[in-house]
Design a protein around this motif. Sequence first.
Motif, short mmCIF file in Angstrom:
data_model
loop_
_atom_site.label_atom_id
_atom_site.label_comp_id
_atom_site.label_asym_id
_atom_site.label_seq_id
_atom_site.Cartn_x
_atom_site.Cartn_y
_atom_site.Cartn_z
N LEU A 28 -4.89 -6.97 -3.66
CA LEU A 28 -4.84 -6.61 -5.07
C LEU A 28 -5.31 -5.18 -5.21
N ILE A 29 -4.46 -4.34 -5.76
CA ILE A 29 -4.75 -2.91 -5.87
C ILE A 29 -5.12 -2.60 -7.32
N GLY A 30 -6.34 -2.12 -7.50
CA GLY A 30 -6.85 -1.81 -8.83
C GLY A 30 -7.70 -2.95 -9.36
N THR A 69 -0.15 4.23 -4.84
CA THR A 69 -0.45 2.81 -4.69
C THR A 69 0.80 2.03 -4.30
N LEU A 70 1.95 2.46 -4.78
CA LEU A 70 3.19 1.79 -4.39
C LEU A 70 3.53 2.07 -2.93
N LYS A 71 3.26 3.28 -2.46
CA LYS A 71 3.46 3.59 -1.04
C LYS A 71 2.55 2.72 -0.18
N LEU A 72 1.31 2.55 -0.64
CA LEU A 72 0.39 1.68 0.09
C LEU A 72 0.95 0.26 0.15
N SER A 73 1.47 -0.23 -0.95
CA SER A 73 2.04 -1.57 -0.99
C SER A 73 3.13 -1.73 0.07
N ALA A 74 4.01 -0.74 0.14
CA ALA A 74 5.11 -0.82 1.10
C ALA A 74 4.61 -0.76 2.54
N LYS A 75 3.58 0.03 2.80
CA LYS A 75 3.06 0.18 4.16
C LYS A 75 2.43 -1.10 4.68
N ARG A 122 -0.50 -7.33 11.36
CA ARG A 122 0.45 -8.23 10.69
C ARG A 122 0.84 -7.73 9.30
N GLY A 123 -0.10 -7.15 8.59
CA GLY A 123 0.16 -6.79 7.21
C GLY A 123 -0.18 -7.95 6.27
N VAL A 124 0.23 -7.81 5.02
CA VAL A 124 -0.17 -8.71 3.95
C VAL A 124 1.04 -9.42 3.36
N ASP A 125 0.87 -10.67 3.00
CA ASP A 125 1.99 -11.47 2.48
C ASP A 125 2.32 -11.17 1.02
N VAL A 126 1.30 -10.92 0.22
CA VAL A 126 1.50 -10.64 -1.21
C VAL A 126 0.66 -9.44 -1.60
N ILE A 127 1.26 -8.49 -2.29
CA ILE A 127 0.54 -7.34 -2.84
C ILE A 127 0.80 -7.30 -4.34
N ILE A 128 -0.27 -7.23 -5.11
CA ILE A 128 -0.15 -7.08 -6.56
C ILE A 128 -0.78 -5.75 -6.94
#
Length: 352
Positions: free
Chosen positions: A181-183, A259-265, A245-251
């Motif tokens: 969760l970002i923010g 923050t959107l670039k972080l989500s994609a990474k 592995r990364g993350v399954d869900v990003i909100i």
Amino acid sequence: MKAYKLVQWGQPGQYVDVPKPEPGPGDVLIRMKAAGLCRSDLDMVDSKPGSAPYANSLDPGYILGHENAGYVEEVGSAVADLKIGEAVVVHHMRHCGNCEYCTDNAEQHCEAFKRNAIGMTRGCGMDGGLAEYLLVPRTEVISIGDGDPVLYAPLTDAGVTAYHAVQTAVPRLKPGTSAALIGIGGLGTYGVQFIKLLSSARIFAVDNNPRRLQTAEEVGADEAVLFEGDGTAAAEQILSQTGGRGVDVIIDFVGTADTLKLSAKISRPRGRIVLVGMQGGTLEVGWGLLATGCEFAISLGSTRQDLREVCALARSGKLRIDVERFAFDELDEAYDALRTGRLNGRAVVVFP
């Protein structure tokens, strides 16, 4: 009655005197007790004439305030199931009840109230609750029994918007999965709690403020990640802590380009990125730029059923609700505290 209006784009709101509204047959007149303040209020008053998404879609001249709770003051002749003095909250999004979205359980996308990229709501294009009284249709009022309107007011947008976004991703959050969760502001703090309540996922909380990260850990986050610069270090930390592995869900409750670039990474293949924040960022997508099978969705608002469920969670004591109280004549001070990040909890205007 006294009210606080957005009179012109690009100017602070102003206190004005307006007529006290009178209910029609299907309406409820609410004596306001509490109105939560939101970052979008600042975005609206800061909007330059003609700018997106507000000033190119709405006319100024409306009363602000879209997180509203109070007591039934008067009901129309066709309203038989609410008592005078009953504590209620208001679902801030309007709906016609007749379009294909309203009849398909997606009323937040109602065509009748859509204006370009946004939907008209109370306090956003039409009169809201920063006034002594608020008039609403019975269909958009939910009783909270003996609940405190001051605590429930922030749930009507910050709480329920986060809840709806989380609900769109919960099916992905099986045992062994993770969510970022970002923010961790007004919405993100609720988001952490909802994921904790509705899944067993490992929760990464991401924010640029250590104090908010501490709050996230207090309400259930498993990992606190400080966002600095363009977010590269945050992405590296999350990937390291997930073994690559990364993350399954990003909100994303912020919505900047970074923050959107972080989500994609950090997204895993077949992951899901849910955008809630409206800070104007964009995301470049394509092969090699986004994990394969990754879904990207923009989450808009909530439904009345969402709000009923959030109120039920609050009634059962499942939610931590932090508020900072201001009097109605302290709005300028409250908005300044919101703008400068000095709040400890959601700013809530409390009426006598």
